[in-house]
Each structure stands twice: as C-alpha cells, then as structure tokens.
Design a protein around this motif. Structure first.
Motif, mmCIF file in Angstrom:
data_model
loop_
_atom_site.group_PDB
_atom_site.id
_atom_site.type_symbol
_atom_site.label_atom_id
_atom_site.label_comp_id
_atom_site.label_asym_id
_atom_site.label_seq_id
_atom_site.Cartn_x
_atom_site.Cartn_y
_atom_site.Cartn_z
ATOM 1 N N LYS A 151 -31.249 28.033 41.304
ATOM 2 C CA LYS A 151 -30.997 27.356 40.036
ATOM 3 C C LYS A 151 -31.678 25.988 40.051
ATOM 4 C CE LYS A 151 -26.614 29.721 39.258
ATOM 5 N NZ LYS A 151 -25.147 29.584 39.076
ATOM 6 N N PRO A 152 -32.179 25.543 38.899
ATOM 7 C CA PRO A 152 -32.940 24.291 38.842
ATOM 8 C C PRO A 152 -32.215 23.079 39.396
ATOM 9 C CG PRO A 152 -33.281 25.523 36.834
ATOM 10 C CD PRO A 152 -32.198 26.248 37.593
ATOM 11 N N ASP A 153 -30.876 23.023 39.269
ATOM 12 C CA ASP A 153 -30.172 21.838 39.761
ATOM 13 C C ASP A 153 -29.896 21.904 41.257
ATOM 14 O OD1 ASP A 153 -28.367 23.924 39.330
ATOM 15 O OD2 ASP A 153 -26.678 22.562 39.021
ATOM 16 N N CYS A 154 -30.393 22.957 41.902
ATOM 17 C CA CYS A 154 -30.165 23.123 43.342
ATOM 18 C C CYS A 154 -31.422 22.869 44.161
ATOM 19 C CB CYS A 154 -29.628 24.527 43.633
ATOM 20 S SG CYS A 154 -28.121 24.914 42.733
ATOM 21 N N ARG A 155 -32.445 22.355 43.521
ATOM 22 C CA ARG A 155 -33.688 21.999 44.241
ATOM 23 C C ARG A 155 -34.419 20.950 43.435
ATOM 24 N NH1 ARG A 155 -36.428 23.201 39.606
ATOM 25 N NH2 ARG A 155 -36.638 25.424 39.157
ATOM 26 N N ASN A 156 -35.464 20.383 44.026
ATOM 27 C CA ASN A 156 -36.249 19.360 43.334
ATOM 28 C C ASN A 156 -37.387 19.963 42.513
ATOM 29 O OD1 ASN A 156 -35.482 17.952 46.270
ATOM 30 N ND2 ASN A 156 -35.133 16.651 44.492
ATOM 31 N N ALA A 157 -37.958 21.058 43.008
ATOM 32 C CA ALA A 157 -39.077 21.679 42.308
ATOM 33 C C ALA A 157 -39.214 23.129 42.743
ATOM 34 C CB ALA A 157 -40.381 20.928 42.584
ATOM 35 N N PHE A 158 -39.793 23.945 41.875
ATOM 36 C CA PHE A 158 -40.072 25.346 42.185
ATOM 37 C C PHE A 158 -41.560 25.605 42.021
ATOM 38 C CE2 PHE A 158 -40.458 29.734 40.172
ATOM 39 C CZ PHE A 158 -40.562 30.386 41.393
ATOM 40 N N VAL A 159 -42.197 26.125 43.071
ATOM 41 C CA VAL A 159 -43.607 26.485 43.017
ATOM 42 C C VAL A 159 -43.692 27.965 42.656
ATOM 43 C CG1 VAL A 159 -45.765 26.637 44.295
ATOM 44 C CG2 VAL A 159 -44.215 24.724 44.711
ATOM 45 N N SER A 160 -44.128 28.221 41.425
ATOM 46 C CA SER A 160 -44.192 29.580 40.893
ATOM 47 C C SER A 160 -45.561 30.198 41.141
ATOM 48 C CB SER A 160 -43.902 29.548 39.390
ATOM 49 O OG SER A 160 -44.051 30.826 38.811
ATOM 50 N N GLN A 161 -45.553 31.495 41.455
ATOM 51 C CA GLN A 161 -46.791 32.204 41.749
ATOM 52 C C GLN A 161 -47.770 32.168 40.584
ATOM 53 O OE1 GLN A 161 -43.691 33.201 41.939
ATOM 54 N NE2 GLN A 161 -43.365 34.886 43.360
ATOM 55 N N ALA A 162 -47.275 32.429 39.398
ATOM 56 C CA ALA A 162 -48.101 32.437 38.190
ATOM 57 C C ALA A 162 -47.158 32.518 37.006
ATOM 58 C CB ALA A 162 -49.059 33.638 38.185
ATOM 59 N N SER A 163 -47.623 32.145 35.844
ATOM 60 C CA SER A 163 -46.776 32.239 34.661
ATOM 61 C C SER A 163 -46.770 33.667 34.145
ATOM 62 C CB SER A 163 -47.274 31.290 33.570
ATOM 63 O OG SER A 163 -48.462 31.797 32.985
ATOM 64 N N ALA A 164 -45.703 34.032 33.442
ATOM 65 C CA ALA A 164 -45.611 35.369 32.864
ATOM 66 C C ALA A 164 -46.768 35.618 31.901
ATOM 67 C CB ALA A 164 -44.271 35.517 32.143
ATOM 68 N N GLU A 165 -47.147 34.572 31.167
ATOM 69 C CA GLU A 165 -48.244 34.725 30.210
ATOM 70 C C GLU A 165 -49.556 35.036 30.913
ATOM 71 O OE1 GLU A 165 -50.368 32.440 26.424
ATOM 72 O OE2 GLU A 165 -48.668 31.505 27.474
ATOM 73 N N ASP A 166 -49.835 34.316 31.990
ATOM 74 C CA ASP A 166 -51.065 34.575 32.729
ATOM 75 C C ASP A 166 -51.083 35.986 33.297
ATOM 76 O OD1 ASP A 166 -52.357 32.188 32.295
ATOM 77 O OD2 ASP A 166 -51.587 31.227 34.097
ATOM 78 N N LEU A 167 -49.949 36.430 33.832
ATOM 79 C CA LEU A 167 -49.887 37.763 34.414
ATOM 80 C C LEU A 167 -50.133 38.828 33.351
ATOM 81 C CD1 LEU A 167 -46.878 37.276 36.848
ATOM 82 C CD2 LEU A 167 -49.219 37.846 37.500
ATOM 83 N N GLY A 168 -49.557 38.647 32.173
ATOM 84 C CA GLY A 168 -49.748 39.631 31.119
ATOM 85 C C GLY A 168 -51.158 39.647 30.563
#
Length: 360
Positions: A151-168
């Motif tokens: 959950k966002p309030d349980c870390r400082n940042a999330f490094v995402s593999q790619a956006s859903a839009e880019d994948l689609g």
C-alpha cells in the motif's frame, strides 16, 4: 505488479517447473494496479533537496519474493551493480518460497534490526508487510517496493515495471508492424474477469482506433484462463474459426507460450504472427525456430537498478517520494507520479538479436 490475473498466472505457472520463473516475472504490479489505492505514500514531512550530494557507504537490503530465482537474481544483481557504482553496499535476504508472506515479514524485521539505510522489497501481499514496513520507516529506513507493490502509505516509492498503457499499446504496435498493418487479429487473454488483462486490452482497443490501423480488424478476444491446455485449445479454435487470421496478441505468459507451442507444430508457423508478454527462457526456442518474431516484457536487471538508485536518492534526501519530484538515475531523469509510483519505462522487446542476452 494486487489481486490481478498476474497473480492467477503466477499460481498456474508455479505448478510447472519449466514455467516457475515466468510466474514471478509476471507477478509485478503496474501503475494502474496501485492507482486505486486512496492512501498517499509515506511522507515524513521532510522536503526534498534535489541538489543534495549522493551519500556513499549506505547499506541497501534487497528483499525479493524468492531468493535463488532467476528472475529475481537478475533483478537484484542489477541493484547490486548500481549500488557498487554509487559507492554503497548491497545486501540480499529473503525466503526460498515465492509464497512465504510471513517469512517476508521476518526479513523486513531483520533488516530493520540491522539498521540498513534503505530496503527494496518485492511484496508478496499488498497489506501483509505494512506493519513491518511502517516500523522500518519509523526507524529512519527508506522503503522502496519494486516488481510488486504494497500500500502507498507503507513505503516511500514504488518502482513499476511499466505502465498499463504502455503494455497495452506497445503490443498492438508490435503485431501491426509484423503483419504490415493489415489483416484480422485476435487476443488470447487470461480470465475474462481479470482486471489488469482487461485494462491492457482496453488500451489495445484504443490504440487500434488510430487511423494507421484502419486495415487491422480485431475479430475476437479469447480466454485461456491462464491454463496451458486451455490456451493451446483456444489458439487452435481461433485459427479454425478465422482461417484468414494474421496475428494473435497474448498478454499473459501462459497464453503466449501455449499459443507458440501450437503454432510451431502447425501449418500456421511463420504465417500467423504472435506477440504479447513472455519471458525469454519460455520463448527462446520459438524465436529461434521462426514461430515468433518479437515479444515483450520488462528487463528485471533494469528494474533492480532503478530500485537501488531510488533507494539511494531517498536516503540522500534528493527525493521524498512525493508526486512531481524528479531525480536522475544513471543517464535517465525520472519523475515521481501519483502515489509515489516511478515507471521504469516502456517494455523491453525481445527478438532473435538480443534474446540470448537474458536468462529469466
């Protein structure tokens, strides 16, 4: 990287040894998957100083879902290399099972007790680690999630593999190039109710509205339910129902491998194009025997590299994880998005020229 069909894919793949890696490779959370969370990312109230010097001698602990797994070995080695370059220390801990949530909690506690400066965590479960991660942050430890978010309030940042839009969108772009922007195409998805698959398909449909695809027709969306046999049969059914089919997109590692297996042993090999999301180890033989020209996924080594650099930037005070902050990682400048999400970038395309450079 989240209760999406990627988790369903993971469950299906984990039962097959040769596909166990694909289970983790597809197990990450994308930006769309975390956008629904209402909580804001962790914020100590500190202000970012983008001109602050990069601290050296830091210790960053990496906690993957599973140690000694080729996918996470590749990701974490990317993090290790980045930390060595930045003058900091790398440490890896983690469970031997990809489903050991309680084990992950104990490792977070261990890293907290060891007073590391930061930790990069691939979370088994969105909420299970929260208490432990919040305790780590209360002790001044910066927390980055990568591959799979909490959950966002349980870390400082999330490094995402790619956006859903880019994948689609990029999957449509890949296939259209291969069929010369003309002909009937189909999509072989996972479950009909799979949220992330449907999100990607939504972007595929939107991409197809571009005038350059005026001669490309989506004739059917089939569902293999992330089951290898069902996906194999669905591929066969698509080709029987649509004899003029020119291409198939399968945005699931189970589906694309099953479709490749069918095509490689049929008269359609090399004639019906196939792309989607797969792992190099699963798809290598099909690229080399001419069944598949190109497919995509993210590069786990680059994901680990960015996770490490994000952790150091946080520990150095250059960023706090707030939306709109920017920082430089290697040769690229990244902007932190909503809920503290940092997108690695567009997916990596694998083909005959580069597939042997990857082992996951």
């Amino acid at each position: 990287m989240r209760k999406s069909s990627l988790r369903r894919t993971c469950a299906a793949l984990a039962a097959v040894t040769s596909l166990a890696l694909a289970a983790t490779a597809c197990g990450g959370t994308t930006k769309k998957d975390v956008a629904s969370e209402s909580a804001a990312p962790a914020d100590s109230g500190a202000k970012a100083n983008p001109n602050a010097a990069t601290k050296k001698g830091l210790t960053v602990g990496f906690l993957p879902k599973q140690v000694n797994n080729p996918y996470f070995t590749s990701a974490d080695n990317g993090g290790k290399k980045a930390l060595e370059e930045l003058g900091s220390k790398y440490k890896e801990v983690g469970p031997s099972s990809a489903t050991d949530t309680s084990g992950q909690v104990s490792y977070v506690n261990t890293l907290t007790q060891q007073q590391v400066n930061a930790m990069a965590v691939s979370a088994q479960d969105p909420g299970a680690l929260c208490t432990a991660l919040k305790q780590a942050m209360s002790n001044g430890i910066k927390v980055v999630t990568y591959d799979s978010d909490t959950k966002p309030d349980c870390r400082n940042a999330f490094v995402s593999q790619a956006s859903a839009e880019d994948l689609g969108r990029t999957e449509v772009q890949l296939l259209a190039q291969q069929i010369g922007y003309k002909g009937e195409i189909a999509i072989l998805s996972a479950a009909q109710t799979a949220t992330n698959q449907n999100t990607w398909i939504g972007y595929m449909k939107d991409e197809l509205k571009d005038p350059k695809y005026k001669d490309v027709k989506l004739v059917k969306i089939a569902y293999g339910n992330d089951d290898a046999q069902q996906s194999f049969q669905q591929t066969q059914g698509l080709l029987q129902q649509y004899p003029n089919l020119k291409g198939i997109i399968s945005p699931t590692t189970v589906g694309i491998k099953a479709a490749a297996q069918y095509l490689s042993g049929s008269k359609y090999k090399g004639k019906v194009k196939l792309t989607g999301l797969g792992t190099p180890n699963d798809m290598r033989q099909y690229v080399k025997n001419g069944t598949v020209e190109a497919f995509e996924l993210w590069d786990p080594a680059k994901l680990g590299d960015l996770a490490a650099r994000t952790a150091v930037a946080l520990a150095s005070g250059q960023i706090t994880g707030k939306e709109g902050e920017t920082f430089k990682a290697g040769d690229t400048t990244y902007t932190i998005g909503k809920d503290g999400v940092i997108n690695l970038g567009k997916p990596t395309v694998f083909d005959s020229k580069n597939i042997d450079q990857f082992n996951f």
